[in-house]
Design a protein around this motif. Structure first.
Motif, PDB file in Angstrom:
ATOM      1  N   UNK A  28      -5.814  22.816   6.478  1.00  0.00           N
ATOM      2  CA  UNK A  28      -5.430  23.479   5.164  1.00  0.00           C
ATOM      3  C   UNK A  28      -4.159  23.138   4.554  1.00  0.00           C
ATOM      4  N   UNK A  29      -4.423  22.581   3.345  1.00  0.00           N
ATOM      5  CA  UNK A  29      -3.093  22.360   2.614  1.00  0.00           C
ATOM      6  C   UNK A  29      -3.078  23.325   1.214  1.00  0.00           C
ATOM      7  N   UNK A  30      -1.852  23.798   1.131  1.00  0.00           N
ATOM      8  CA  UNK A  30      -1.504  24.784  -0.001  1.00  0.00           C
ATOM      9  C   UNK A  30      -0.273  24.208  -0.643  1.00  0.00           C
ATOM     10  N   UNK A  31      -0.192  24.168  -1.761  1.00  0.00           N
ATOM     11  CA  UNK A  31       1.090  23.817  -2.702  1.00  0.00           C
ATOM     12  C   UNK A  31       0.793  24.466  -4.214  1.00  0.00           C
ATOM     13  N   UNK A  32       1.956  24.385  -4.703  1.00  0.00           N
ATOM     14  CA  UNK A  32       1.907  24.523  -6.414  1.00  0.00           C
ATOM     15  C   UNK A  32       1.426  23.149  -7.220  1.00  0.00           C
ATOM     16  N   UNK A  33       0.088  23.471  -7.536  1.00  0.00           N
ATOM     17  CA  UNK A  33      -0.354  22.292  -8.403  1.00  0.00           C
ATOM     18  C   UNK A  33      -0.394  22.436 -10.021  1.00  0.00           C
ATOM     19  N   UNK A  34      -0.210  23.939 -10.145  1.00  0.00           N
ATOM     20  CA  UNK A  34      -0.258  24.464 -11.788  1.00  0.00           C
ATOM     21  C   UNK A  34       0.915  25.147 -11.883  1.00  0.00           C
ATOM     22  N   UNK A  35       1.962  25.588 -11.268  1.00  0.00           N
ATOM     23  CA  UNK A  35       3.059  26.240 -11.641  1.00  0.00           C
ATOM     24  C   UNK A  35       4.176  25.716 -12.161  1.00  0.00           C
ATOM     25  N   UNK A  36       5.355  26.239 -11.924  1.00  0.00           N
ATOM     26  CA  UNK A  36       6.550  25.785 -12.307  1.00  0.00           C
ATOM     27  C   UNK A  36       7.229  24.511 -11.552  1.00  0.00           C
ATOM     28  N   UNK A  37       6.630  24.491 -10.211  1.00  0.00           N
ATOM     29  CA  UNK A  37       7.056  23.306  -9.314  1.00  0.00           C
ATOM     30  C   UNK A  37       5.825  22.173  -9.150  1.00  0.00           C
ATOM     31  N   UNK A  38       4.925  22.397  -9.913  1.00  0.00           N
ATOM     32  CA  UNK A  38       3.641  21.433  -9.907  1.00  0.00           C
ATOM     33  C   UNK A  38       4.123  19.864  -9.899  1.00  0.00           C
ATOM     34  N   UNK A  39       5.264  19.487 -10.352  1.00  0.00           N
ATOM     35  CA  UNK A  39       6.012  18.249 -10.297  1.00  0.00           C
ATOM     36  C   UNK A  39       5.913  17.966  -8.984  1.00  0.00           C
ATOM     37  N   UNK A  62     -10.590  18.608   4.767  1.00  0.00           N
ATOM     38  CA  UNK A  62      -9.374  18.880   4.050  1.00  0.00           C
ATOM     39  C   UNK A  62      -9.609  20.072   3.271  1.00  0.00           C
ATOM     40  N   UNK A  63      -9.064  20.972   3.353  1.00  0.00           N
ATOM     41  CA  UNK A  63      -9.203  22.263   2.575  1.00  0.00           C
ATOM     42  C   UNK A  63      -7.783  22.412   1.787  1.00  0.00           C
ATOM     43  N   UNK A  64      -8.033  22.223   0.411  1.00  0.00           N
ATOM     44  CA  UNK A  64      -6.853  22.171  -0.377  1.00  0.00           C
ATOM     45  C   UNK A  64      -6.833  23.423  -1.055  1.00  0.00           C
ATOM     46  N   UNK A  65      -5.778  24.040  -1.500  1.00  0.00           N
ATOM     47  CA  UNK A  65      -5.942  25.532  -2.293  1.00  0.00           C
ATOM     48  C   UNK A  65      -4.484  25.465  -2.824  1.00  0.00           C
ATOM     49  N   UNK A  66      -4.375  25.903  -4.264  1.00  0.00           N
ATOM     50  CA  UNK A  66      -3.416  25.906  -5.116  1.00  0.00           C
ATOM     51  C   UNK A  66      -2.742  27.468  -4.812  1.00  0.00           C
ATOM     52  N   UNK A  67      -1.296  27.375  -4.698  1.00  0.00           N
ATOM     53  CA  UNK A  67      -0.810  28.553  -4.711  1.00  0.00           C
ATOM     54  C   UNK A  67       0.095  29.039  -5.695  1.00  0.00           C
ATOM     55  N   UNK A  68       0.219  27.996  -6.883  1.00  0.00           N
ATOM     56  CA  UNK A  68       0.870  28.338  -7.985  1.00  0.00           C
ATOM     57  C   UNK A  68       2.324  28.768  -7.801  1.00  0.00           C
ATOM     58  N   UNK A  69       2.999  28.343  -6.768  1.00  0.00           N
ATOM     59  CA  UNK A  69       4.436  28.611  -6.510  1.00  0.00           C
ATOM     60  C   UNK A  69       4.539  29.993  -6.220  1.00  0.00           C
ATOM     61  N   UNK A  70       3.673  30.879  -6.023  1.00  0.00           N
ATOM     62  CA  UNK A  70       3.660  32.210  -5.832  1.00  0.00           C
ATOM     63  C   UNK A  70       3.652  32.617  -4.202  1.00  0.00           C
ATOM     64  N   UNK A  71       4.483  33.314  -3.722  1.00  0.00           N
ATOM     65  CA  UNK A  71       4.649  33.320  -2.261  1.00  0.00           C
ATOM     66  C   UNK A  71       3.620  34.381  -1.869  1.00  0.00           C
ATOM     67  N   UNK A  95       7.607  24.769  -1.703  1.00  0.00           N
ATOM     68  CA  UNK A  95       8.927  25.319  -2.077  1.00  0.00           C
ATOM     69  C   UNK A  95       9.150  26.089  -1.085  1.00  0.00           C
ATOM     70  N   UNK A  96      10.606  26.310  -0.699  1.00  0.00           N
ATOM     71  CA  UNK A  96      11.248  26.984   0.354  1.00  0.00           C
ATOM     72  C   UNK A  96      10.683  28.301   0.540  1.00  0.00           C
ATOM     73  N   UNK A  97      10.717  29.249  -0.369  1.00  0.00           N
ATOM     74  CA  UNK A  97      10.064  30.536  -0.104  1.00  0.00           C
ATOM     75  C   UNK A  97       8.775  30.298   0.173  1.00  0.00           C
ATOM     76  N   UNK A  98       7.881  29.618  -0.438  1.00  0.00           N
ATOM     77  CA  UNK A  98       6.393  29.784  -0.101  1.00  0.00           C
ATOM     78  C   UNK A  98       6.138  29.308   1.211  1.00  0.00           C
ATOM     79  N   UNK A  99       7.010  28.202   1.625  1.00  0.00           N
ATOM     80  CA  UNK A  99       6.853  27.629   3.041  1.00  0.00           C
ATOM     81  C   UNK A  99       7.204  28.441   4.166  1.00  0.00           C
TER      82      UNK A  99
END
Length: 379
Positions: A28-39, A62-71, A95-99
Motif C-alpha cells: 500500500x502506498x499513500x501520499x498527497x497527490x492533489x493537495x497542498x504538498x503534492x509537489x 501496488x495499491x496507490x491511494x491519494x490522501x490529499x495531505x489530510x491526516x 508529510x510528518x502529520x500524515x505519516x
C-alpha cells in the motif's frame, strides 16, 4: 495404472501451482497527490508507475491511494490497506502529520511501515517502523558545517509552524549551538500564508550572516523572496524538502545562490565513479526519463524507488519463511528489512537493524546550489 495416472495428475497440479509461497504480495502506498504538498507526494506516484511487477522474485500488487495531505484520509487509507487489502507493508506518507498518523494502525495491525519523510519514531511503536529519508539531523548538519566553514557567526531561522518546521528547528538549534554559532532570531509561518514580511523584518533587525528556511516545496520560496525583496545580502539555506522543480519554478532568478542539502540522486552524474550510489541513481534516471521524457527525476521519486529496492532485497528471505498475505510473512518481512544488509539506493546505502531504524549515514547527503535555474553540486 490408475494409481500411476493419479500420481502424474498430482505432480502436474503441484507444478502448475508453483512454489507454495509464490502468492502475490501487496504493497500500500499513500501520499498527497492533489493537495497542498503534492509537489512532494506526486513524485511517489510517478515512481510507482514504473515499479516492476515482481520484487525479490515474488509477484506484487501496488495499491496507490491519494490522501490529499489530510491526516484523516491517510488513516482511512491505512485502515483500508490493513483491514481490506491485507497489504504486507505500507509506504507513506509525504508529510510528518500524515505519516505519524499511520503509526498506530500499522503497529496494531502488525504491518511494517516505511516512512517516506523524516520522522521521530516512538520507541513503543518502532518494532514495525522504518524511516527511509535522511534524518533532519544529517541534513541540517551539512548546513551547519557549511556555515561554520565560512565563519558565519550570527544565524537565523524561519520555518513552518508545523512538524516539519519544528523538526528542522530542533536540529538546527542543537547543532548550531554546538558549533558555536549564535542564533539571533527565530520566526515561524504557515504553509498557506501569503506574506511573511513582518517575520522577515524581525530577522533583518537581528542582522544575521545567514538564514535557514525550515520549509519545503513551493511555500519555501515565500521567505526567501521576501528576504531578497527586503535587501538581505547574506546566505540563504533551505531544507532537502525544498529540492524540487516546482520550488525552482516558483522562486525563479531570486533563488540563485541558495544552498540546500539533498540526496546524491540530484547530482548523480557528477558523483565520482567509485561512489556506489551513482550507478543506481543513473539507472533509475534512465528508467524515469524513458517513461516521462527529459528531465531529472525528483528526489522524492528517488525515495519511492529506494523503498522498492529495499523490498526487492528483503522479500526473498521473508518469502522463504511464509506466504505473502499472512501475519507470518509480514513479521518475516519486517525482520528481513532490519537484518543489517546493505542496500544501495539512489539516496543512500541503507542498513537497517533492530537498533537503527534510520539506516543512513553521511554518504546519503550532498550540498547543492541553485545555479542558472538548476541544482548543481556545491561541495
Amino acid at each position: 495404472m490408475f494409481l500411476r495416472h493419479l500420481a502424474l495428475a498430482a505432480a502436474c497440479v503441484a507444478l502448475c501451482a508453483g512454489p507454495a509461497n509464490s502468492q502475490e504480495m501487496k504493497v500500500g502506498i499513500t501520499a498527497d497527490f492533489t493537495g497542498a504538498t503534492a509537489a512532494v507526494g506526486a513524485p511517489f506516484k510517478l515512481a510507482a508507475e514504473i515499479f516492476p511487477d515482481h520484487v525479490g522474485g515474488v509477484p506484487v500488487k501496488w495499491i496507490v491511494l491519494d490522501d490529499g495531505g489530510n491526516t484523516s484520509t491517510t488513516v482511512k487509507n491505512a485502515r483500508k490497506f490493513i483491514d481490506e487489502d491485507k497489504v504486507d507493508i505500507i509506504l507513506g506518507s509525504n508529510t510528518i502529520p500524515s505519516t505519524m498518523a499511520m503509526f498506530t494502525p500499522a503497529a496494531q495491525g502488525g504491518t511494517p511501515q516505511i516512512a517516506m519523510v523524516p520522522v521521530d519514531i516512538p520507541s513503543e511503536q518502532r518494532a514495525w517502523l522504518f524511516n527511509l529519508p535522511q534524518s533532519a539531523k544529517i541534513m541540517v548538519g551539512a548546513i551547519v558545517d557549511d556555515m561554520k566553514s565560512r565563519n558565519f557567526k550570527r544565524v537565523a531561522f524561519i520555518g513552518y509552524n508545523d512538524g516539519w518546521g519544528e523538526l528542522n528547528w530542533k536540529n538546527f538549534e542543537q547543532l548550531a549551538t554546538a558549533a558555536g554559532l549564535q542564533i539571533v532570531a527565530k520566526e515561524l509561518y504557515s504553509r498557506t500564508d501569503t506574506s511573511v514580511t513582518a517575520q522577515v523584518l524581525k530577522l533583518l533587525d537581528a542582522n544575521p550572516d545567514a538564514v535557514f528556511v525550515g520549509a519545503s516545496a513551493t511555500p519555501a520560496t515565500l521567505p526567501h523572496l521576501t528576504l531578497k525583496d527586503q535587501g538581505f545580502k547574506g546566505q540563504i539555506y533551505h531544507t532537502h524538502g525544498a529540492v524540487s522543480k516546482p520550488f525552482l519554478n516558483a522562486g525563479g532568478k531570486q533563488l540563485e545562490g541558495a544552498i540546500l542539502p539533498t540526496g546524491p540522486i540530484v547530482v548523480a552524474a557528477g558523483l565520482p565513479d567509485a561512489n556506489p550510489i551513482k550507478k543506481v541513481a543513473l539507472d533509475f534516471e534512465a528508467k524515469y526519463t524513458a517513461k516521462y521524457g527529459p528531465g531529472a527525476p525528483s528526489p522524492f521519486a528517488g525515495y519511492a524507488w529506494d523503498a522498492m529496492l529495499l523490498l526487492n532485497a528483503a522479500v526473498p528471505d521473508a518469502a522463504a519463511k511464509a506466504k505473502p498475505g499472512t501475519p507470518e510473512f509480514r513479521a518475516a518481512l519486517r525482520d528481513s528489512l532490519a537484518s543489517g544488509r546493505e542496500v544501495v539506493g539512489t539516496h543512500a546505502v541503507y542498513k537497517f537493524t533492530d537498533q537503527d531504524r534510520y539506516g543512513v549515514d553521511a554518504r546519503s547527503r550532498v550540498l547543492v546550489i541553485v545555479k542558472n535555474g538548476a541544482f548543481a553540486l556545491y561541495k
